[in-house]
Design an enzyme around this catalytic site. Structure first.
Site: not given
Ligand code: ATP
Ligand code: MG
Length: 591
Positions: A59, A294, A304
């Site tokens: 995102e 994760r 984020k």
């Molecule tokens: P955040 O919680 O930091 O905002 P998010 O998962 O909401 O992270 P996205 O931009 O939606 O952020 O994530 C893009 C991809 O990265 C998704 O497929 C998510 O599952 C993966 N991802 C995010 N954080 C991790 C992590 N700590 N380990 C592995 N994959 C991750």
């Molecule tokens: Mg997200």
């Protein structure tokens, strides 16, 4: 392009699944039209040359962090390993938070990590908001088939009738509207006739399902917000849980890999895609979702929202502050893509989770840089050393040419040249006023070797009114120069680094410590700001050897004794040398 430092790959359950699918021919016969699209679009296309399709779907609402690096390595890495293609998809269905700055930073981060979304000249870079028309059409099809309805209960009512883990939900009074009524109300939603929040489109599945995610989840909501891509064309937006499976299917994804928090969503993912495939809207064979734990790394936070708070509160200087676990921060700190990939591979991929020690990143960095980084001498916190007998021993004003290998194990890389003279810089810590147990560097009466140069014998030091050493004095022991016959005639226990006053260059050196003092700064709902390390950055003055005048931003070095450093990609320039310490050397320098 290189694969991560090619050590034998550990098995992981995703590789097992992909190999099973390839062996079973699960996806053979699958067509891909070259661009995303519905069932008819792909049916008209050729057989897909990609054996699998994966995607990385960020995102664009912030900078990517090391957790995302894990997901990037996994998705792009598996595609590469198995003759597939990985799409980079911006999941920009939420109209509120996306910004071009983040889109650019994400493209940059994926490229920097060594991956590319172009395959056979075709760019697989997609924006989910381009699928809004299809998503709307699919929603109408669900309504017409009796699989969705417009619910006009309040948000509170909907929450109350959803039930909980122990209690089944109860049907909404709107659940039994006819498809025609639902279609009219959905179009009224789309046409702006209902207020924000006045209605949602819900899937009609099972309000008593033991999986709460199947209790008629929302598919569309009303939200008057300007979208960066579609402007004001829409006042209804799809929910993430509806949008994501549809995006995967339109793009012909085979293996949709996500983190474990989506495990409970998988039954809905399957329900939605099976239903839309049955309705003939989406191509088969359809994608399947697989979840892994994760990546959690000690002493950092990876969210984020929390990273943004560090930036907004001024705790760090920006998203690319070298203390940040963002990819931009890791890069500026001097970590290499190879090291990040190696660390991600070694962290493993499982359903079990757990924590990865931050030190594993430093270990990977040292492995990557030890054979690559040019060596150099840098004196941190310098104090002057005068060789009092220089003029008699070497000649008045003499400069003694010294050199050292660029890399001790690679003579073909040549030698660095520098001169020794009467006035040198040494580390303040390399002098003590008196002998101390175990201390083998300079104190009156002790002999040490100046690395690549002569043996010297300390005679004393000058201090200022506060007792602070302003100058150390020593005598050069003639005929002891490193590499000359007789150099070893005098045995010494200490070797110190130095830079000459006449050819040394002043530099700023930034030494980083952990940003958090707690191993799991945000575990168990803890306030992560409470464990911010107030001493995470120390700026030291330094004098560096003349070879470093040629350092360009992003160039990496091993400063003897001190560790791996990078010329700062923002602040380092001609006339202003700035080096960031990425990691210390594994073994600390001899006492
Ligand atoms: P955040 O919680 O930091 O905002 P998010 O998962 O909401 O992270 P996205 O931009 O939606 O952020 O994530 C893009 C991809 O990265 C998704 O497929 C998510 O599952 C993966 N991802 C995010 N954080 C991790 C992590 N700590 N380990 C592995 N994959 C991750
Ligand atoms: Mg997200």
């Amino acid at each position: 392009m290189h694969t991560p430092n090619d050590e034998p790959r550990a098995g992981n359950f995703l590789r097992t699944i992909i190999e099973r699918d390839l062996a079973a021919g699960t996806y053979t016969g699958r067509r891909f039209a070259g661009t995303p699209g519905d069932a008819a679009h792909h049916a008209a296309g050729p057989l897909d040359a990609a054996r699998i399709r994966t995607r990385f779907p960020p995102e664009p609402n912030g900078y990517l962090h090391i957790g995302h690096a894990k997901s990037i390595c996994l998705n792009f890495g598996l595609a590469r390993e198995y003759g597939g293609v990985c799409h980079l998809r911006f999941d920009d269905t939420n109209p509120e938070k996306e910004e071009q700055e983040y889109v650019d930073a994400i493209l940059d981060a994926v490229h920097w990590l060594g991956f590319d979304w172009t395959a056979n000249g075709v760019e697989h870079l997609y924006f989910a908001s381009n699928y809004f028309d299809f998503m709307y059409r699919a929603a109408e099809a669900l309504i017409e088939a009796g699989h969705a309805y417009v619910d006009e209960q309040s948000a509170d009512q909907m929450r109350a009738t959803r039930g909980d883990f122990n209690t089944p939900g109860t049907d909404s009074p709107y659940r039994h509207r006819t498809p025609a009524e639902n279609l009219a109300r959905f179009r009224a939603m789309r046409d702006g006739q209902l207020a924000d929040g006045a209605a949602v489109l819900r899937a009609k599945i099972d309000m008593a399902s033991p999986n709460i995610n199947l209790r008629d989840p929302a598919l569309y909501r009303i939200k008057r917000a300007t979208h960066h891509n579609t402007g004001d064309a829409w006042c209804i937006y799809p929910m993430y849980t509806y949008a994501h499976p549809v995006e995967d299917a339109l793009e012909g994804i085979t293996h949709s890999i996500c983190t474990l928090e989506f495990e409970d969503q998988r039954p809905f993912y399957d329900w939605l895609l099976d239903t839309l495939c049955t309705l003939g809207l989406l191509a088969q064979p359809r994608p399947h979702q697989y979840e892994f734990a994760r990546l959690n790394v000690t002493y950092i936070v990876t969210s984020k929202r929390k990273l943004r708070q560090l930036v907004d509160d001024g705790i760090v200087a920006g998203w690319d502050d070298p203390r940040m676990p963002t990819i931009a921060g890791l890069r500026r700190r001097g970590y290499t893509p190879e090291a990040v990939r190696l660390m991600c591979e070694r962290a493993g991929t499982s359903k079990a989770g757990g924590w990865t020690d931050y030190a594993s990143l430093d270990i990977a960095l040292r492995e990557d840089l030890d054979p690559k980084a040019a060596r150099a001498m840098a004196v941190l916190d310098p104090v002057r050393l005068i060789l009092t007998n220089w003029d008699e021993a070497m000649g008045a004003g003499a400069i003694d040419a010294c050199s050292a290998p660029v890399h001790p194990a690679q003579p073909e890389r040549g030698r660095r040249a520098f001169g020794m003279a009467r006035e040198l810089w040494i580390e303040r810590d390399d002098y003590r006023p008196a002998a101390e147990k175990g201390y083998q560097r300079l104190y009156p009466g002790n002999k040490v070797r100046l690395k690549y140069g002569h043996v010297i014998e300390c005679s004393g030091a000058t201090t200022d009114a506060d007792g602070r050493v302003t100058e150390v004095q020593a005598r050069l022991v003639p005929d002891t120069k490193s590499g000359t016959p007789g150099a070893d005639a005098i045995k010494v226990k200490g070797v110190i680094t130095w830079v000459s006053a006449h050819d040394g260059i002043p530099a700023e050196v930034r030494l980083y410590e952990r940003l958090f003092t707690e191993e799991q700064p945000d575990a168990g709902g803890r306030d992560f700001l409470a464990s911010v390390n107030p001493a995470s950055l120390r700026v030291a003055s330094a004098v560096v050897e003349p070879s470093l005048a040629a350092a360009r931003p992003d160039d990496k070095f091993q400063f003897e004794r001190h560790g791996y450093f990078v010329a700062d990609r923002i602040d380092h320039r001609d006339g202003r040398l700035v080096f960031n310490r990425t990691a210390t050397l594994k073994d600390s320098f001899a006492r």
